[in-house]
Design a protein around this motif. Structure first.
Motif, PDB file in Angstrom:
ATOM      1  N   ASN A 181     -44.742  -4.283  27.311  1.00  0.00           N
ATOM      2  CA  ASN A 181     -45.427  -5.563  27.473  1.00  0.00           C
ATOM      3  C   ASN A 181     -44.632  -6.745  26.901  1.00  0.00           C
ATOM      4  OD1 ASN A 181     -47.719  -4.319  28.664  1.00  0.00           O
ATOM      5  ND2 ASN A 181     -48.462  -3.745  26.602  1.00  0.00           N
ATOM      6  N   GLY A 182     -43.455  -6.452  26.402  1.00  0.00           N
ATOM      7  CA  GLY A 182     -42.631  -7.518  25.837  1.00  0.00           C
ATOM      8  C   GLY A 182     -42.991  -7.865  24.416  1.00  0.00           C
ATOM      9  N   GLU A 183     -43.854  -7.051  23.766  1.00  0.00           N
ATOM     10  CA  GLU A 183     -44.245  -7.287  22.386  1.00  0.00           C
ATOM     11  C   GLU A 183     -43.360  -6.464  21.450  1.00  0.00           C
ATOM     12  OE1 GLU A 183     -46.480  -9.458  21.386  1.00  0.00           O
ATOM     13  OE2 GLU A 183     -46.933 -10.026  23.467  1.00  0.00           O
ATOM     14  N   PRO A 184     -43.223  -6.885  20.180  1.00  0.00           N
ATOM     15  CA  PRO A 184     -42.414  -6.107  19.231  1.00  0.00           C
ATOM     16  C   PRO A 184     -42.913  -4.676  19.126  1.00  0.00           C
ATOM     17  CG  PRO A 184     -42.916  -8.270  18.308  1.00  0.00           C
ATOM     18  CD  PRO A 184     -43.723  -8.144  19.583  1.00  0.00           C
ATOM     19  N   ASN A 185     -42.007  -3.724  19.177  1.00  0.00           N
ATOM     20  CA  ASN A 185     -42.336  -2.300  19.094  1.00  0.00           C
ATOM     21  C   ASN A 185     -42.506  -1.920  17.621  1.00  0.00           C
ATOM     22  OD1 ASN A 185     -42.370   0.543  19.182  1.00  0.00           O
ATOM     23  ND2 ASN A 185     -41.084   0.569  21.030  1.00  0.00           N
ATOM     24  N   ARG A 186     -43.764  -1.814  17.179  1.00  0.00           N
ATOM     25  CA  ARG A 186     -44.062  -1.611  15.768  1.00  0.00           C
ATOM     26  C   ARG A 186     -43.518  -0.278  15.265  1.00  0.00           C
ATOM     27  NH1 ARG A 186     -47.932  -5.096  13.656  1.00  0.00           N
ATOM     28  NH2 ARG A 186     -48.410  -3.582  12.009  1.00  0.00           N
ATOM     29  N   GLU A 187     -43.540   0.749  16.102  1.00  0.00           N
ATOM     30  CA  GLU A 187     -43.069   2.065  15.666  1.00  0.00           C
ATOM     31  C   GLU A 187     -41.576   2.031  15.351  1.00  0.00           C
ATOM     32  OE1 GLU A 187     -42.789   6.666  17.339  1.00  0.00           O
ATOM     33  OE2 GLU A 187     -44.006   5.177  18.420  1.00  0.00           O
ATOM     34  N   VAL A 188     -40.806   1.415  16.239  1.00  0.00           N
ATOM     35  CA  VAL A 188     -39.357   1.315  16.022  1.00  0.00           C
ATOM     36  C   VAL A 188     -39.061   0.399  14.838  1.00  0.00           C
ATOM     37  CG1 VAL A 188     -37.179   0.522  17.028  1.00  0.00           C
ATOM     38  CG2 VAL A 188     -38.810   1.822  18.421  1.00  0.00           C
ATOM     39  N   LEU A 189     -39.793  -0.725  14.752  1.00  0.00           N
ATOM     40  CA  LEU A 189     -39.559  -1.672  13.666  1.00  0.00           C
ATOM     41  C   LEU A 189     -39.944  -1.092  12.312  1.00  0.00           C
ATOM     42  CD1 LEU A 189     -40.732  -5.048  15.287  1.00  0.00           C
ATOM     43  CD2 LEU A 189     -38.389  -4.293  14.833  1.00  0.00           C
ATOM     44  N   LEU A 190     -40.941  -0.190  12.287  1.00  0.00           N
ATOM     45  CA  LEU A 190     -41.331   0.440  11.034  1.00  0.00           C
ATOM     46  C   LEU A 190     -40.192   1.292  10.475  1.00  0.00           C
ATOM     47  CD1 LEU A 190     -43.432   1.069   8.861  1.00  0.00           C
ATOM     48  CD2 LEU A 190     -44.290   2.938  10.337  1.00  0.00           C
ATOM     49  N   LYS A 191     -39.508   2.014  11.354  1.00  0.00           N
ATOM     50  CA  LYS A 191     -38.375   2.839  10.903  1.00  0.00           C
ATOM     51  C   LYS A 191     -37.247   1.944  10.358  1.00  0.00           C
ATOM     52  CE  LYS A 191     -39.369   6.517  14.218  1.00  0.00           C
ATOM     53  NZ  LYS A 191     -38.885   7.252  15.424  1.00  0.00           N
ATOM     54  N   LEU A 192     -37.016   0.819  11.042  1.00  0.00           N
ATOM     55  CA  LEU A 192     -35.983  -0.099  10.576  1.00  0.00           C
ATOM     56  C   LEU A 192     -36.380  -0.721   9.242  1.00  0.00           C
ATOM     57  CD1 LEU A 192     -35.102  -1.931  13.939  1.00  0.00           C
ATOM     58  CD2 LEU A 192     -33.626  -0.365  12.655  1.00  0.00           C
ATOM     59  N   PHE A 193     -37.666  -1.062   9.130  1.00  0.00           N
ATOM     60  CA  PHE A 193     -38.178  -1.665   7.901  1.00  0.00           C
ATOM     61  C   PHE A 193     -37.989  -0.717   6.719  1.00  0.00           C
ATOM     62  CE2 PHE A 193     -41.562  -2.619   4.859  1.00  0.00           C
ATOM     63  CZ  PHE A 193     -41.439  -4.002   4.711  1.00  0.00           C
ATOM     64  N   ASN A 194     -38.307   0.551   6.950  1.00  0.00           N
ATOM     65  CA  ASN A 194     -38.176   1.545   5.873  1.00  0.00           C
ATOM     66  C   ASN A 194     -36.712   1.773   5.500  1.00  0.00           C
ATOM     67  OD1 ASN A 194     -40.950   1.936   5.638  1.00  0.00           O
ATOM     68  ND2 ASN A 194     -40.961   3.538   7.218  1.00  0.00           N
ATOM     69  N   SER A 195     -35.813   1.642   6.477  1.00  0.00           N
ATOM     70  CA  SER A 195     -34.384   1.830   6.172  1.00  0.00           C
ATOM     71  C   SER A 195     -33.837   0.671   5.321  1.00  0.00           C
ATOM     72  CB  SER A 195     -33.583   1.947   7.467  1.00  0.00           C
ATOM     73  OG  SER A 195     -33.586   0.714   8.175  1.00  0.00           O
ATOM     74  N   ILE A 196     -34.437  -0.505   5.473  1.00  0.00           N
ATOM     75  CA  ILE A 196     -34.020  -1.661   4.668  1.00  0.00           C
ATOM     76  C   ILE A 196     -34.702  -1.640   3.306  1.00  0.00           C
ATOM     77  CG2 ILE A 196     -33.946  -4.182   4.578  1.00  0.00           C
ATOM     78  CD1 ILE A 196     -34.079  -4.161   7.647  1.00  0.00           C
ATOM     79  N   VAL A 235     -41.574  -9.697   1.611  1.00  0.00           N
ATOM     80  CA  VAL A 235     -41.841  -9.598   3.046  1.00  0.00           C
ATOM     81  C   VAL A 235     -42.578  -8.287   3.313  1.00  0.00           C
ATOM     82  CG1 VAL A 235     -40.832  -9.510   5.354  1.00  0.00           C
ATOM     83  CG2 VAL A 235     -39.768 -10.937   3.581  1.00  0.00           C
ATOM     84  N   GLU A 236     -43.848  -8.406   3.684  1.00  0.00           N
ATOM     85  CA  GLU A 236     -44.623  -7.227   4.066  1.00  0.00           C
ATOM     86  C   GLU A 236     -44.239  -6.808   5.483  1.00  0.00           C
ATOM     87  OE1 GLU A 236     -46.467  -6.021   1.750  1.00  0.00           O
ATOM     88  OE2 GLU A 236     -46.428  -7.748   0.383  1.00  0.00           O
ATOM     89  N   PHE A 237     -44.654  -5.596   5.869  1.00  0.00           N
ATOM     90  CA  PHE A 237     -44.286  -5.078   7.192  1.00  0.00           C
ATOM     91  C   PHE A 237     -44.817  -5.969   8.314  1.00  0.00           C
ATOM     92  CE2 PHE A 237     -45.409  -2.353  10.879  1.00  0.00           C
ATOM     93  CZ  PHE A 237     -44.124  -2.121  11.336  1.00  0.00           C
ATOM     94  N   ASP A 238     -46.090  -6.404   8.203  1.00  0.00           N
ATOM     95  CA  ASP A 238     -46.652  -7.263   9.248  1.00  0.00           C
ATOM     96  C   ASP A 238     -45.884  -8.585   9.352  1.00  0.00           C
ATOM     97  OD1 ASP A 238     -48.568  -5.441   9.980  1.00  0.00           O
ATOM     98  OD2 ASP A 238     -50.120  -6.250   8.634  1.00  0.00           O
ATOM     99  N   GLU A 239     -45.488  -9.120   8.203  1.00  0.00           N
ATOM    100  CA  GLU A 239     -44.688 -10.353   8.223  1.00  0.00           C
ATOM    101  C   GLU A 239     -43.331 -10.100   8.875  1.00  0.00           C
ATOM    102  OE1 GLU A 239     -46.248 -12.714   4.231  1.00  0.00           O
ATOM    103  OE2 GLU A 239     -44.714 -11.145   4.016  1.00  0.00           O
ATOM    104  N   PHE A 240     -42.756  -8.913   8.624  1.00  0.00           N
ATOM    105  CA  PHE A 240     -41.473  -8.547   9.222  1.00  0.00           C
ATOM    106  C   PHE A 240     -41.603  -8.474  10.743  1.00  0.00           C
ATOM    107  CE2 PHE A 240     -38.522  -5.173  10.644  1.00  0.00           C
ATOM    108  CZ  PHE A 240     -37.317  -5.727  10.234  1.00  0.00           C
ATOM    109  N   VAL A 241     -42.671  -7.847  11.223  1.00  0.00           N
ATOM    110  CA  VAL A 241     -42.892  -7.718  12.672  1.00  0.00           C
ATOM    111  C   VAL A 241     -43.090  -9.099  13.305  1.00  0.00           C
ATOM    112  CG1 VAL A 241     -44.451  -6.828  14.445  1.00  0.00           C
ATOM    113  CG2 VAL A 241     -43.830  -5.383  12.497  1.00  0.00           C
ATOM    114  N   ASN A 242     -43.923  -9.917  12.683  1.00  0.00           N
ATOM    115  CA  ASN A 242     -44.170 -11.260  13.232  1.00  0.00           C
ATOM    116  C   ASN A 242     -42.902 -12.117  13.236  1.00  0.00           C
ATOM    117  OD1 ASN A 242     -46.890 -10.674  13.606  1.00  0.00           O
ATOM    118  ND2 ASN A 242     -47.468 -11.414  11.564  1.00  0.00           N
ATOM    119  N   GLY A 243     -42.086 -11.979  12.177  1.00  0.00           N
ATOM    120  CA  GLY A 243     -40.840 -12.737  12.113  1.00  0.00           C
ATOM    121  C   GLY A 243     -39.861 -12.319  13.189  1.00  0.00           C
TER     122      GLY A 243
END
Length: 571
Positions: free
Chosen positions: A284-299, A347-355
């Motif tokens: 749908n063109g929206e941020p993929n939360r599952e993929v971004l969560l893995k990236l977030f955890n790696s950072i 930066v919380e996860f939701d803030e990371f996704v929105n950013g």
């Protein structure tokens, strides 16, 4: 050592002129000129005296009524004006090292660079009666037109030739010149600020158009009023240009900082996309939360569910953004501000996704009509990265240069030296401007060559040689930054001609009640300034073939003035 040699040269020339005072005085010799054919008369005019009496400038400067004598004086006085320009240039550069850009770089340097031309224009209309001033003022107009045309044709083209580098993707590669004289494959690239300078130069010709309105309308009335209106407009443009130059470093820094921040965002997106185990966006063109969560955890090395300043710093440092001379602390602060909407310095996860979503939406604006979702998303992020890098390069990062000058060791001594050079240059220009104009006028009377053409060709060599040589030498560094500074200097010099020198000229015409009758000269200035101004403002890369276009404009200008004046009788 160079300055000491210049001082000795100046003293030697002054001694010779003093010793020669009165020796060039000759009396008319009708017996020699009688009986000569027309052809012999032209040749003999170089050694036969003019019937016009010789008047010594200031009552003691040497003068002569022969063409050869006046030619010698033109060379000597022209060289002295060249020395004056050299002293002013050297003093200005020393002052710039001490005080930096802004007021000095924006106001003092352009004004001092135009000072020799302004002096010559001023004395050409001040001396003698109104009739004498009307005759000699054409010397000032010739200098004004000649300086503009020479800088934008011969010098502009030469800078392209000596500064050319290989073109790759329509951008010149620094210090890479392997294609020789390839008319299309080699050339020069400048930053966007140079294009703005060219645009300003083109706008600065407006006073010329205003003062020509009565001639355009074939009206004999209102010419004096047109001169006054053009004078007011010219002075207004001069003030506006100086204010722009004073504030330009600040404007450039703000634009550059913004471009760097956009490039950091694009680089982070590219970095995340490369490390993502899947697509950054869903169908749908929206941020993929599952993929971004893995990236977030790696950072999130602390695994505490939020990103701190040290973790963001590690992310920025790990991308190695050396090509944009990044201030890491500033970059981390701005990235944190983009993400941290709660302003708790984490930066919380939701803030990371929105950013990330906002950054992707911004990237979407660079390529309209392209979907972020799907296999094309990597190309999309890459295109955004390339665009931001290109924007940064166009702005020209002048803080990142291997040739950056060191600070001044002894500011007090340097300041005294700068002031003395500026005083010496100003006094030299003021003293020898009037004798030079007289020599040109006398040479014209003896040879029957219009003073405009003498001043158009010869005088710019004296008053602009230092500036021209400096520009050419700087262009040989074969870098985008040096090319940008070179062409900005040329455009700036012409702009000062069009506002400062023209203001002096118009003031002379208005105060002394002289006639404005320079239609052909004004047309040449308009053609050259508008053609080169539009050309320089519409692009930032100039292939080698463009230098030949500039070279051709010089003889074209001379021929056009000659035809309009002598065939069509414009002046």
């Amino acid at each position: 050592m160079a300055n000491n040699n210049s001082y000795l040269t100046l003293i030697t020339i002054l001694s010779l002129l003093t010793a020669a005072s009165g020796r060039f005085m000759t009396t008319p010799s009708p017996s020699l000129s009688n009986g000569l054919s027309d052809g012999e008369g032209v040749i003999s005019s170089f050694y036969i005296s003019s019937p016009k009496e010789c008047e010594q400038t200031y009552g003691f400067m040497p003068c002569t009524t022969t063409a050869y004598g006046n030619l010698f004086l033109i060379i000597v006085y022209g060289y002295l004006m060249y020395l004056a320009a050299t002293y002013l240039s050297a003093g200005s550069e020393l002052l710039l090292q001490i005080l930096g850009p802004g007021l000095v770089g924006g106001l003092c340097l352009p004004a001092l660079g135009a000072l020799p031309d302004a002096m010559l224009i001023l004395v050409s209309g001040l001396s003698g009666s109104t009739k004498t001033a009307q005759d000699q003022v054409s010397v000032g107009m010739g200098l004004l037109a000649g300086s503009t045309v020479m800088l934008l044709t011969s010098i502009w083209g030469t800078c392209i030739v000596v500064g050319k580098c290989d073109l790759q993707n329509s951008v010149a590669q620094d210090n890479k010149d392997t294609k020789g004289f390839n008319l299309i494959g080699s050339g020069v690239s400048t930053d966007i600020w140079t294009s703005y300078s060219a645009m300003i130069m083109a706008i600065s010709v407006l006073p010329f158009i205003v003062v020509q309105f009565p001639q355009i309308l074939h009206s004999t009335s209102g010419r004096h009023t047109a001169v006054l209106v053009a004078l007011i407009l010219s002075v207004s443009l001069l003030i506006a240009y100086c204010l722009y130059q004073v504030n330009q470093p600040t404007l450039q820094k703000r634009h550059l900082d913004f471009a760097k921040h956009k490039h950091v965002r694009s680089r982070i997106l590219k970095y995340l996309k490369k490390r993502a185990l899947g697509r950054l966006v869903d169908s749908n063109g929206e941020p993929n939360r599952e993929v971004l969560l893995k990236l977030f955890n790696s950072i999130d090395v602390n695994q505490d569910g939020s990103l701190s300043v040290p973790e963001l710093r590690a992310l920025v440092v790990g991308m190695q953004l050396y090509e944009i001379n990044l201030n890491e602390d500033d970059a981390v602060t701005k990235v944190m501000k983009d993400f941290d909407t709660s302003e708790n310095n984490e930066v919380e996860f939701d803030e990371f996704v929105n950013g990330i979503g906002r950054w992707l939406d911004e990237a979407k604006g660079f390529k309209k009509g392209t979907s972020i979702a799907g296999p094309d998303s990597l190309k999309y992020v890459h295109d955004y990265y390339e665009e931001t890098m290109k924007e940064h390069n166009l702005l020209g990062d002048q803080t990142h240069d291997d040739d950056e000058e060191e600070g001044v060791d002894d500011p007090r001594t340097t300041t005294i030296k700068a002031v003395l050079l500026l005083l010496l240059g100003t006094v030299t220009a003021a003293v020898f401007a009037d004798p030079l104009v007289d020599a040109v006028d006398n040479f014209s009377a003896t040879t029957h060559i219009a003073p405009f053409f003498i001043s158009f060709i010869v005088l710019p060599l004296a008053t602009n040689s230092s500036e021209a040589v400096s520009a050419i030498i700087f262009a040989t560094r074969k870098k985008q930054r040096s090319a940008s500074l070179t062409f900005s200097e040329l455009y700036g010099a012409v702009t000062m001609n069009n506002v400062l020198c023209l203001s002096v000229f118009l003031a002379l015409v208005y105060v002394r009640g002289l006639t404005w009758d320079f239609s052909s000269e004004v047309l040449v200035i308009l053609i050259v300034c508008i053609v080169m101004g539009v050309f320089g403002s519409c692009q930032t890369t100039f292939p080698l073939w463009t230098s030949f276009l500039a070279f051709l404009l010089y003889p074209f200008s001379l021929i056009l003035v000659y035809v309009l004046d002598n065939v069509y009788g414009w002046s």
